[in-house]
Design a protein around this motif. Sequence first.
Motif, mmCIF file in Angstrom:
data_model
loop_
_atom_site.group_PDB
_atom_site.id
_atom_site.type_symbol
_atom_site.label_atom_id
_atom_site.label_comp_id
_atom_site.label_asym_id
_atom_site.label_seq_id
_atom_site.Cartn_x
_atom_site.Cartn_y
_atom_site.Cartn_z
ATOM 1 N N ASP A 176 28.667 32.263 30.840
ATOM 2 C CA ASP A 176 28.461 33.179 31.964
ATOM 3 C C ASP A 176 29.790 33.600 32.577
ATOM 4 O O ASP A 176 29.996 34.776 32.906
ATOM 5 N N GLN A 177 30.709 32.635 32.718
ATOM 6 C CA GLN A 177 32.003 32.958 33.299
ATOM 7 C C GLN A 177 32.834 33.831 32.360
ATOM 8 O O GLN A 177 33.531 34.753 32.806
ATOM 9 N N LEU A 178 32.763 33.554 31.061
ATOM 10 C CA LEU A 178 33.469 34.397 30.089
ATOM 11 C C LEU A 178 32.983 35.836 30.172
ATOM 12 O O LEU A 178 33.776 36.782 30.123
ATOM 13 N N ASN A 179 31.682 36.009 30.304
ATOM 14 C CA ASN A 179 31.132 37.358 30.418
ATOM 15 C C ASN A 179 31.616 38.044 31.678
ATOM 16 O O ASN A 179 31.903 39.247 31.669
ATOM 17 N N GLU A 180 31.718 37.295 32.760
ATOM 18 C CA GLU A 180 32.183 37.868 34.021
ATOM 19 C C GLU A 180 33.650 38.300 33.904
ATOM 20 O O GLU A 180 34.043 39.360 34.409
ATOM 21 N N ILE A 181 34.457 37.493 33.240
ATOM 22 C CA ILE A 181 35.861 37.863 33.016
ATOM 23 C C ILE A 181 35.942 39.145 32.200
ATOM 24 O O ILE A 181 36.715 40.068 32.512
ATOM 25 N N ALA A 182 35.131 39.221 31.160
ATOM 26 C CA ALA A 182 35.143 40.398 30.287
ATOM 27 C C ALA A 182 34.775 41.665 31.060
ATOM 28 O O ALA A 182 35.441 42.705 30.928
ATOM 29 N N VAL A 183 33.740 41.577 31.876
ATOM 30 C CA VAL A 183 33.315 42.740 32.666
ATOM 31 C C VAL A 183 34.428 43.157 33.625
ATOM 32 O O VAL A 183 34.734 44.355 33.774
ATOM 33 N N GLY A 184 35.053 42.184 34.271
ATOM 34 C CA GLY A 184 36.136 42.494 35.205
ATOM 35 C C GLY A 184 37.311 43.156 34.516
ATOM 36 O O GLY A 184 37.893 44.122 35.042
ATOM 37 N N LEU A 185 37.680 42.664 33.351
ATOM 38 C CA LEU A 185 38.797 43.262 32.604
ATOM 39 C C LEU A 185 38.456 44.680 32.166
ATOM 40 O O LEU A 185 39.294 45.593 32.256
ATOM 41 N N GLU A 186 37.243 44.870 31.695
ATOM 42 C CA GLU A 186 36.856 46.206 31.236
ATOM 43 C C GLU A 186 36.860 47.204 32.386
ATOM 44 O O GLU A 186 37.373 48.335 32.260
ATOM 45 N N LYS A 187 36.322 46.805 33.528
ATOM 46 C CA LYS A 187 36.263 47.718 34.674
ATOM 47 C C LYS A 187 37.638 47.981 35.282
ATOM 48 O O LYS A 187 37.847 49.013 35.923
ATOM 49 N N SER A 188 38.581 47.060 35.087
ATOM 50 C CA SER A 188 39.920 47.266 35.654
ATOM 51 C C SER A 188 40.644 48.434 35.015
ATOM 52 O O SER A 188 41.508 49.061 35.638
ATOM 53 N N LEU A 294 54.596 34.106 45.122
ATOM 54 C CA LEU A 294 54.825 34.611 43.766
ATOM 55 C C LEU A 294 53.523 34.879 43.027
ATOM 56 O O LEU A 294 53.548 35.170 41.831
ATOM 57 N N SER A 295 52.390 34.780 43.737
ATOM 58 C CA SER A 295 51.098 34.892 43.068
ATOM 59 C C SER A 295 50.054 35.467 44.005
ATOM 60 O O SER A 295 50.158 35.343 45.230
ATOM 61 N N LEU A 296 49.025 36.074 43.414
ATOM 62 C CA LEU A 296 47.825 36.449 44.153
ATOM 63 C C LEU A 296 46.857 35.269 44.154
ATOM 64 O O LEU A 296 46.924 34.396 43.296
ATOM 65 N N TRP A 297 45.949 35.280 45.113
ATOM 66 C CA TRP A 297 44.922 34.255 45.243
ATOM 67 C C TRP A 297 43.609 34.806 44.698
ATOM 68 O O TRP A 297 43.100 35.805 45.192
ATOM 69 N N LEU A 298 43.044 34.166 43.691
ATOM 70 C CA LEU A 298 41.761 34.572 43.131
ATOM 71 C C LEU A 298 40.658 33.829 43.863
ATOM 72 O O LEU A 298 40.610 32.594 43.844
ATOM 73 N N ASN A 299 39.776 34.556 44.527
ATOM 74 C CA ASN A 299 38.713 33.933 45.319
ATOM 75 C C ASN A 299 37.576 33.443 44.426
ATOM 76 O O ASN A 299 37.134 34.153 43.524
ATOM 77 N N GLU A 300 37.100 32.219 44.725
ATOM 78 C CA GLU A 300 36.014 31.613 43.963
ATOM 79 C C GLU A 300 34.844 31.311 44.887
ATOM 80 O O GLU A 300 35.012 31.179 46.091
ATOM 81 N N SER A 301 33.667 31.163 44.301
ATOM 82 C CA SER A 301 32.511 30.697 45.061
ATOM 83 C C SER A 301 32.630 29.189 45.243
ATOM 84 O O SER A 301 33.551 28.560 44.718
ATOM 85 N N GLU A 302 31.694 28.586 45.965
ATOM 86 C CA GLU A 302 31.747 27.152 46.222
ATOM 87 C C GLU A 302 31.697 26.326 44.941
ATOM 88 O O GLU A 302 32.266 25.238 44.863
ATOM 89 N N ASN A 303 31.023 26.833 43.915
ATOM 90 C CA ASN A 303 30.932 26.094 42.658
ATOM 91 C C ASN A 303 32.033 26.476 41.667
ATOM 92 O O ASN A 303 32.010 26.066 40.504
ATOM 93 N N GLY A 304 33.007 27.267 42.133
ATOM 94 C CA GLY A 304 34.144 27.619 41.299
ATOM 95 C C GLY A 304 33.974 28.883 40.482
ATOM 96 O O GLY A 304 34.889 29.280 39.749
ATOM 97 N N PHE A 305 32.830 29.557 40.608
ATOM 98 C CA PHE A 305 32.570 30.768 39.819
ATOM 99 C C PHE A 305 33.338 31.955 40.406
ATOM 100 O O PHE A 305 33.438 32.102 41.620
ATOM 101 N N VAL A 306 33.886 32.788 39.527
ATOM 102 C CA VAL A 306 34.638 33.974 39.948
ATOM 103 C C VAL A 306 33.924 35.211 39.430
ATOM 104 O O VAL A 306 33.572 35.296 38.246
ATOM 105 N N THR A 307 33.714 36.174 40.299
ATOM 106 C CA THR A 307 32.962 37.373 39.931
ATOM 107 C C THR A 307 33.828 38.382 39.193
ATOM 108 O O THR A 307 35.062 38.378 39.295
ATOM 109 N N ALA A 308 33.170 39.263 38.485
ATOM 110 C CA ALA A 308 33.858 40.334 37.786
ATOM 111 C C ALA A 308 34.606 41.234 38.755
ATOM 112 O O ALA A 308 35.717 41.693 38.471
#
Length: 364
Positions: A176-188, A294-308
């Motif tokens: 599920d997380q891999l799919n979310e990463i893929a969607v985010g990269l494609e939309k970027s 030197l970095s951006l902060w990637l926001n996660e949900s409480e369970n560590g999931f990151v949205t696209a």
Amino acid sequence: MFCSASLQVTTQLRIPSYFFYTSGVNAFTVLLHLPMLNKTWKSEEHDDESTLLLPNTYLNINGLPPILATDLPSSSLNPKDASHEAFMFISKTAVQAKGIIVNSFESLEPRAVKAIKGGLCFPDSVITPPLYPIGPLIAEPTASNETCDCLTWLDKQPRESVVFLCFGSGGIFSEDQLNEIAVGLEKSGKRFLWVVRFPSPKERNGHSSVSTEPSLDELLPEGFLERTRERGLVVKNWAPQVDVLNHKSVGGFMTHCGWNSILEAVCTGVPMIGWPLYAEQRVNRVALVKEMKLSLWLNESENGFVTAAEIEECVKTVMDSEEGRALKERVAVAKDEAKLALSGGGSTLNALAKLVESWGQGQS
């Protein structure tokens, strides 16, 4: 650090011994503070003995910006964790060392270095062991004549146009997380080089009984590889990270915030997006974003999931925004400072000279 029990023996035998901490100075200050924090927590009343602090509790640790309790390693918050007492022991034992060696350099973590050298992290110790920042100790680019396919692909991309995603040997995500990463990269809409480590069979949705590795087409959204083939490359399991970060086409790095990866990005001048996964990586991200900037902060949900949507926004920001350009400028300065530290008269060589001198004193 995991051999610190030997200090009990060497101290009794008066053998000069040194504590080598392979992560950053900021993370080391957290380790040194654990007994003090533990003492404070245990003096307070807690309804739930399985945790020592509420998730939204901010801690003030010398040398660090304010840090959420949940950004400390999980064992720090849970006295029932099997490793909790082990880390308490390591922290208390470190003060017996003749010196502390760290893989960092002073200008990268000046406030934490000052806190340790000033004895602020050893309130119960009569003598503060000397600190020797002898980094950055990182691998050199490979000199092999064999060119990796991903490097050949990078050769064809415009300068600083590619975001590199790599999460270390433990960076394994659910499907599920891999799919979310893929969607985010494609939309970027941005170019990307993505290293995917396969999830275990239990984590694979829909084909949990399969024991062999699925193909990338099976793991990622249908048609993703075909739709992005002109601007993206996904590779299985491994890429030569140092060589990739040194490549002129790479302009951003989404990382798990492992210390070696951070140093490699700093020394190649690549701005980061921090996505910590385990161990001290959340502490590293706090320092990387709030202290070093030197970095951006990637926001996660409480369970560590990151949205696209979050992945898309961070990739766009680091690759094409004023904030991203400011990050690149600061990382370029840090890169120059790393070179200076390793040059004649630099802080790293001076620290190494003092370390060697202390060995001679130990012989006398």
